[in-house]
Design a protein around this motif. Structure first.
Motif, PDB file in Angstrom:
ATOM      1  N   LEU A 196       0.813  -1.226   0.000  1.00 40.74           N
ATOM      2  CA  LEU A 196       0.000   0.000   0.000  1.00 40.74           C
ATOM      3  C   LEU A 196       0.847   1.277   0.000  1.00 40.74           C
ATOM      4  O   LEU A 196       0.308   2.381   0.033  1.00 40.74           O
ATOM      5  N   THR A 197       2.180   1.140  -0.026  1.00 39.14           N
ATOM      6  CA  THR A 197       3.063   2.308   0.027  1.00 39.14           C
ATOM      7  C   THR A 197       2.917   3.148  -1.241  1.00 39.14           C
ATOM      8  O   THR A 197       2.935   2.622  -2.357  1.00 39.14           O
ATOM      9  N   ARG A 198       2.751   4.475  -1.050  1.00 42.82           N
ATOM     10  CA  ARG A 198       2.586   5.399  -2.181  1.00 42.82           C
ATOM     11  C   ARG A 198       3.429   6.647  -1.931  1.00 42.82           C
ATOM     12  O   ARG A 198       3.471   7.152  -0.812  1.00 42.82           O
ATOM     13  N   ASP A 199       4.048   7.145  -2.991  1.00 39.75           N
ATOM     14  CA  ASP A 199       4.635   8.480  -2.947  1.00 39.75           C
ATOM     15  C   ASP A 199       3.507   9.495  -2.990  1.00 39.75           C
ATOM     16  O   ASP A 199       2.561   9.322  -3.754  1.00 39.75           O
ATOM     17  N   ALA A 200       3.631  10.552  -2.194  1.00 32.67           N
ATOM     18  CA  ALA A 200       2.576  11.578  -2.209  1.00 32.67           C
ATOM     19  C   ALA A 200       2.891  12.601  -3.301  1.00 32.67           C
ATOM     20  O   ALA A 200       3.372  13.693  -3.040  1.00 32.67           O
ATOM     21  N   GLU A 201       2.598  12.225  -4.552  1.00 32.10           N
ATOM     22  CA  GLU A 201       2.816  13.140  -5.676  1.00 32.10           C
ATOM     23  C   GLU A 201       1.945  14.385  -5.534  1.00 32.10           C
ATOM     24  O   GLU A 201       0.906  14.354  -4.889  1.00 32.10           O
ATOM     25  N   TRP A 202       2.356  15.457  -6.200  1.00 32.37           N
ATOM     26  CA  TRP A 202       1.535  16.674  -6.206  1.00 32.37           C
ATOM     27  C   TRP A 202       0.282  16.453  -7.056  1.00 32.37           C
ATOM     28  O   TRP A 202       0.343  15.798  -8.100  1.00 32.37           O
TER      29      TRP A 202
END
Lengths: 126, 126
Positions: A119-125
């Motif tokens: 479930l890991t995600r980069d918090a993109e803009w």
């Protein structure tokens, strides 16, 4: 991305997020004093995790969010309610019906913290 | 005061603030990563000022807020809209009809920043 120099409308950002049809995928909408302000849609149960970088603020905009905490009672947040999970405190967001939230985290903090996993995600803009 | 370890309801805090019948008097409701989250009621024109401690976030909950900025166009915020005035940028909040806002500032930042004067208030806990 540089910090936006115009107003950010949270409802518009959440509409965009809805088009992406993604839960548990925070997107950054503002930067302030080294922290990232994010919007996210939650539904179901997340993973137990903690953040070594710093505290994490949750502000619920729609729906109800339960934040389970190790060694103490869970907290329950409705619209217009906020809570801070202190740095290092293990927690798990749970929301069977789903909710929209604003998050505030140190820059670069990952949604799954120390737990990692699918479930890991980069918090993109957004 | 220590950080509250239970949910904070923004509407309840604003009701308490209304009972105090005070404008331009931010009160702290949460602490997160060295920043203070405050609620305030604005009405009329504030003073031009800037903050040397860091950025300042404004989130409008009710009403409309204009933030005048030196050397560029003012920004106008309605409910659910937010903006960050960067550290050191001179600004002036203006709201003829009045508004309720959430503020996020470095701990100890004063409402009037470098300007001081009669409107200066400590952001006591509410």
């Amino acid at each position: 991305m540089a910090r936006p120099d115009k107003p950010v409308n949270l409802a518009e950002k959440l509409e965009k997020l809805e088009e992406l049809d993604a839960y548990w995928t925070p997107r950054t909408v503002m930067e302030v004093n080294g922290l990232e302000l994010k919007v996210s849609r939650f539904k179901g149960e997340f993973v137990w995790h903690s953040h070594t970088e710093g505290d994490e603020l949750f502000l619920v905009l729609r729906g109800t969010l339960t934040i389970e905490l190790r060694d103490r009672d869970a907290v329950r947040l409705g619209p217009g309610e906020l809570f801070v999970v202190p740095k290092g405190v293990e927690h798990r967001p749970v929301t069977p019906e789903g909710c929209d939230v604003v998050l505030l985290d140190p820059e670069g903090a990952l949604n799954t913290g120390d737990a990692g996993g699918a479930l890991t995600r980069d918090a993109e803009w957004l």
